[in-house]
Motif scaffolding. Structure first.
Motif, PDB file in Angstrom:
ATOM      1  N   ASP A   1       3.398   1.921 -10.770  1.00 60.33           N
ATOM      2  CA  ASP A   1       3.086   1.593  -9.342  1.00 60.33           C
ATOM      3  C   ASP A   1       3.035   0.451  -8.843  1.00 60.33           C
ATOM      4  O   ASP A   1       2.365  -0.482  -9.622  1.00 60.33           O
ATOM      5  N   VAL A   2       3.408  -0.036  -7.665  1.00 55.07           N
ATOM      6  CA  VAL A   2       3.358  -1.133  -7.061  1.00 55.07           C
ATOM      7  C   VAL A   2       3.191  -1.155  -5.633  1.00 55.07           C
ATOM      8  O   VAL A   2       3.889  -0.322  -4.843  1.00 55.07           O
ATOM      9  N   ARG A   3       2.283  -2.044  -5.023  1.00 53.81           N
ATOM     10  CA  ARG A   3       2.259  -1.957  -3.514  1.00 53.81           C
ATOM     11  C   ARG A   3       1.556  -3.438  -3.071  1.00 53.81           C
ATOM     12  O   ARG A   3       1.083  -3.905  -3.748  1.00 53.81           O
ATOM     13  N   ILE A   4       1.882  -3.696  -1.624  1.00 54.52           N
ATOM     14  CA  ILE A   4       1.426  -4.587  -1.146  1.00 54.52           C
ATOM     15  C   ILE A   4      -0.093  -4.593  -0.887  1.00 54.52           C
ATOM     16  O   ILE A   4      -0.358  -3.752  -0.071  1.00 54.52           O
ATOM     17  N   ILE A   5      -0.859  -5.670  -0.930  1.00 57.07           N
ATOM     18  CA  ILE A   5      -2.262  -5.575  -0.552  1.00 57.07           C
ATOM     19  C   ILE A   5      -2.477  -6.494   0.465  1.00 57.07           C
ATOM     20  O   ILE A   5      -2.166  -7.565   0.257  1.00 57.07           O
ATOM     21  N   ASP A   6      -2.967  -5.787   1.625  1.00 54.47           N
ATOM     22  CA  ASP A   6      -3.245  -6.502   2.882  1.00 54.47           C
ATOM     23  C   ASP A   6      -4.601  -6.214   3.593  1.00 54.47           C
ATOM     24  O   ASP A   6      -4.534  -5.540   4.474  1.00 54.47           O
ATOM     25  N   PRO A   7      -5.846  -6.744   3.020  1.00 58.82           N
ATOM     26  CA  PRO A   7      -6.813  -6.347   3.447  1.00 58.82           C
ATOM     27  C   PRO A   7      -7.354  -7.054   5.061  1.00 58.82           C
ATOM     28  O   PRO A   7      -8.273  -6.418   5.495  1.00 58.82           O
ATOM     29  N   ASP A   8      -6.798  -7.926   5.456  1.00 57.56           N
ATOM     30  CA  ASP A   8      -7.230  -8.663   6.559  1.00 57.56           C
ATOM     31  C   ASP A   8      -6.512  -8.389   7.777  1.00 57.56           C
ATOM     32  O   ASP A   8      -6.238  -9.274   8.645  1.00 57.56           O
ATOM     33  N   SER A   9      -5.653  -7.224   7.675  1.00 58.18           N
ATOM     34  CA  SER A   9      -4.690  -6.856   8.916  1.00 58.18           C
ATOM     35  C   SER A   9      -4.384  -5.554   9.527  1.00 58.18           C
ATOM     36  O   SER A   9      -4.809  -4.533   8.524  1.00 58.18           O
TER      37      SER A   9
ATOM     38  N   GLY B   1      -9.073   0.795   1.504  1.00 59.77           N
ATOM     39  CA  GLY B   1      -8.959   0.857   0.183  1.00 59.77           C
ATOM     40  C   GLY B   1      -8.455  -0.638  -0.409  1.00 59.77           C
ATOM     41  O   GLY B   1      -8.878  -0.994  -1.471  1.00 59.77           O
ATOM     42  N   ASP B   2      -7.563  -1.285   0.508  1.00 66.97           N
ATOM     43  CA  ASP B   2      -7.479  -2.654   0.175  1.00 66.97           C
ATOM     44  C   ASP B   2      -8.596  -3.471   0.161  1.00 66.97           C
ATOM     45  O   ASP B   2      -8.654  -4.453  -0.558  1.00 66.97           O
ATOM     46  N   LYS B   3      -9.340  -3.451   1.341  1.00 70.29           N
ATOM     47  CA  LYS B   3     -10.559  -4.208   1.123  1.00 70.29           C
ATOM     48  C   LYS B   3     -11.562  -3.639   0.139  1.00 70.29           C
ATOM     49  O   LYS B   3     -12.188  -4.984  -0.522  1.00 70.29           O
ATOM     50  N   LYS B   4     -11.728  -2.790  -0.431  1.00 66.56           N
ATOM     51  CA  LYS B   4     -12.472  -2.174  -1.380  1.00 66.56           C
ATOM     52  C   LYS B   4     -11.615  -2.854  -2.944  1.00 66.56           C
ATOM     53  O   LYS B   4     -12.680  -3.369  -3.640  1.00 66.56           O
ATOM     54  N   LEU B   5     -10.426  -2.918  -2.764  1.00 71.63           N
ATOM     55  CA  LEU B   5      -9.850  -3.592  -4.016  1.00 71.63           C
ATOM     56  C   LEU B   5     -10.246  -4.947  -4.250  1.00 71.63           C
ATOM     57  O   LEU B   5     -10.362  -5.175  -5.439  1.00 71.63           O
ATOM     58  N   VAL B   6      -9.844  -5.557  -3.166  1.00 77.34           N
ATOM     59  CA  VAL B   6      -9.899  -7.036  -3.399  1.00 77.34           C
ATOM     60  C   VAL B   6     -11.340  -7.382  -3.619  1.00 77.34           C
ATOM     61  O   VAL B   6     -11.731  -8.554  -4.185  1.00 77.34           O
ATOM     62  N   THR B   7     -12.293  -6.647  -2.905  1.00 76.55           N
ATOM     63  CA  THR B   7     -13.770  -6.895  -3.499  1.00 76.55           C
ATOM     64  C   THR B   7     -13.921  -6.738  -4.912  1.00 76.55           C
ATOM     65  O   THR B   7     -14.754  -7.435  -5.448  1.00 76.55           O
ATOM     66  N   GLU B   8     -13.606  -5.815  -5.476  1.00 81.02           N
ATOM     67  CA  GLU B   8     -13.657  -5.723  -6.937  1.00 81.02           C
ATOM     68  C   GLU B   8     -12.761  -6.808  -7.792  1.00 81.02           C
ATOM     69  O   GLU B   8     -13.384  -7.560  -8.463  1.00 81.02           O
TER      70      GLU B   8
END
Length: 537
Positions: free
Chosen positions: A384-392, A471-478
């Protein structure tokens, strides 16, 4: 005349009575005297079309504001009358005619402009609601999310006005209106030739500053048009230090995000060239709003266009491709197993199997042979692959993630264009998240970009929080706590290769290719990720 924008009409609800006040201000004691000779009366029909219903108020320029009805189209209107007409009403009528040529949901509509010599009047959209000035006066400074939304609406209105060559020339808290149904509109365009599109854009910074602090940063040398006649002097001045410099919003109140604080101060700084109105609107639209912050919940339209946090994975529609990758991975494992069997069963019969283990030999001991195939480095399949954009909040840059693993460098995923290398100072970064489907020994990760000059790091994590803003916010935090080695890549033109820092005794399933700086192009800052390849076993 088509519906568009024109001189402002604030709608202020007071004790159940709606009060429309021209120029976004209530009449002041020093307002010009109102000429009542020949003044219309309730029930009179102007231009055989506009029936006057109720005299609402007088604006700060001394004009009469009436609530009326368009008897042809059966819609409420606001009628602003000036006595006399002729040359004295030229500026008002010219502004209305110019404004009527631009149609945009964030602009007040102008329907008609008529000069009858003894009087002139402009017929405009009736707006039930209140001005930003009145809103902040009643409720205090706004939360950052709400201020950002209003700033975005104002910038969007200017982005519609400026391409026509027009200048609004009168952007301030009194002309920014918020209707009861949540629509944010900009009103009261003027035709003062001394104003510029740049001054319009800098005024957006003033609106943001006012929304965040309750103060207007005009000071002793107000922005052009900031006269007592327009009521701006009634707005508290910005907080200043001993040298007269205004305090940043974050110094006035807590909780203002750094990116919004920086943007506001940059727009007010004459030493920093402002962006164009369309770029400013786009960047304000990208600013993140917490998913659990239900500001203006009843306002409906007063939200960003995309406010869902549950966007599907970009590969959700590519099930066939995932199956194909899974089959390829299975075949690869089978091939490795076959090679292992051949190596074990077809070894050299002359190998000294009975030699003592301690005996020196140029040939590796047979006990090492079974471990050799596990060192075979190959391209790993991606589950799987996806774009992570926690600040938008808009999350409009998530498509085409599957193109970064399609074995072709011709197409890929790309960011929007920003005004600064650090994503316009609005984002920590953006990334490509990769799921290998199962833990693997990883030797290297290679990323082919559309241009050189980007800065990126590689991280790893242990979970998949899901495809959503939260989910993106949680992901980048980890993930941002666990870089691969020093995290940085070896750069060769447009190719980045991460090969140092992988622990040979550790297996990895989830990887994050995280971009923090964008390369420049002829329009701003942007990059595309054409292909990502993971090598390992």
């Amino acid at each position: 005349m088509p519906s568009s924008t024109g001189p402002s009409i604030d709608a202020i609800t007071e004790g159940g009575r709606v009060t429309q006040v021209g120029e976004g201000q209530e009449a002041e004691e020093n307002a010009p005297p109102v000429m009542t000779f020949g003044a219309p009366t309730a029930g009179e029909i102007l231009a055989e079309r506009y029936k006057l219903v109720e005299h609402i108020n007088n604006d700060s320029a001394g004009r009469l504001v009436w609530r009326g009805v368009d008897v042809v189209l059966r819609r409420p209107v606001a009628v602003v009358l000036r006595y006399p007409g002729g040359d004295s009403a030229t500026e008002m009528l010219q502004a209305a005619v110019a404004a009527s040529r631009v149609i945009h949901p964030n602009l007040v509509g102008v329907y008609d402009a008529i000069d009858e010599a003894d009087r002139a009047y402009v017929v405009r959209e009736w707006v039930d609601g209140q001005s930003l000035r009145e809103l902040v006066a009643a409720d205090g400074p706004l939360d950052p999310a709400r201020a950002t939304t209003i700033g975005n609406a104002v910038a969007s209105a200017l982005a519609a006005v400026h391409p026509t060559g027009m200048v609004h020339g009168n952007v301030h808290p009194g002309t920014v209106m918020i209707s009861d149904d949540g629509r944010v509109v900009l009103a009261d365009a003027r035709t003062d030739g001394a104003d510029t599109q740049e001054s319009d854009i800098r005024a957006v910074g003033g609106v943001l500053y006012f929304a965040l602090t309750g103060h207007w940063p005009h000071g002793e040398a107000p922005m052009r048009g900031a006269t007592a006649g327009q009521g701006r002097a009634a707005i508290p001045d910005a907080v200043r230090d001993a040298s007269g410099a205004i305090a940043a919003p974050r110094q006035v109140r807590a909780g203002v995000p750094a990116y919004l604080d920086d943007l506001t101060m940059d727009l007010l700084d004459p030493e920093i060239a402002p962006p164009s109105s369309d770029v400013l609107a786009a960047e304000l639209g990208r600013l993140d709003i917490p998913a659990d912050d239900h500001f203006l919940e009843q306002a409906g339209p007063l939200r960003f266009a995309a406010d869902t946090d549950d966007l599907p994975s970009p590969l959700a529609a590519a099930g066939g491709r995932k199956v194909a990758l899974g089959i390829a991975a299975t075949l690869a494992v089978a091939l490795v197993g076959l090679l292992i069997g051949i190596s074990v069963l077809g070894g050299d019969d002359k190998s000294p199997k009975t030699e003592p283990v301690a005996r020196p030999s140029n040939t590796a001991a047979p006990v090492d042979e079974p471990t050799k195939p596990t060192e075979t480095v190959r391209k790993l399949a991606v589950e799987d692959v996806r774009i992570i954009d926690p600040d938008s909040r808009t999350r409009n840059e998530l498509s085409d993630a599957d193109k970064v693993i399609d074995d072709s460098e011709d197409e890929g995923w790309e960011t929007d264009t920003y005004t600064r290398a650090n994503f316009g100072n609005f984002k920590r970064g953006m990334g490509v998240w990769i799921d290998l489907g199962a833990p693997h020994t990883v030797k290297s990760v290679q990323a082919v970009l559309s241009a050189s000059g980007a800065t990126a790091r590689l991280y790893t994590g242990t979970s998949d929080p899901g495809s959503s803003s939260a989910g993106d916010k949680k992901l980048v935090t980890e993930y941002l706590k666990t870089p691969i080695g020093d995290g940085f890549a070896q750069y060769d033109g447009t190719t980045m290769t991460f090969s140092n820092g992988f622990d040979p005794d550790k297996k990895y399933r989830y990887l994050l290719f995280w971009i923090t700086e964008l390369p420049a192009n002829d329009r701003g800052y942007k990059v595309g990720v054409q292909e990502i390849t993971v090598q390992g076993s």
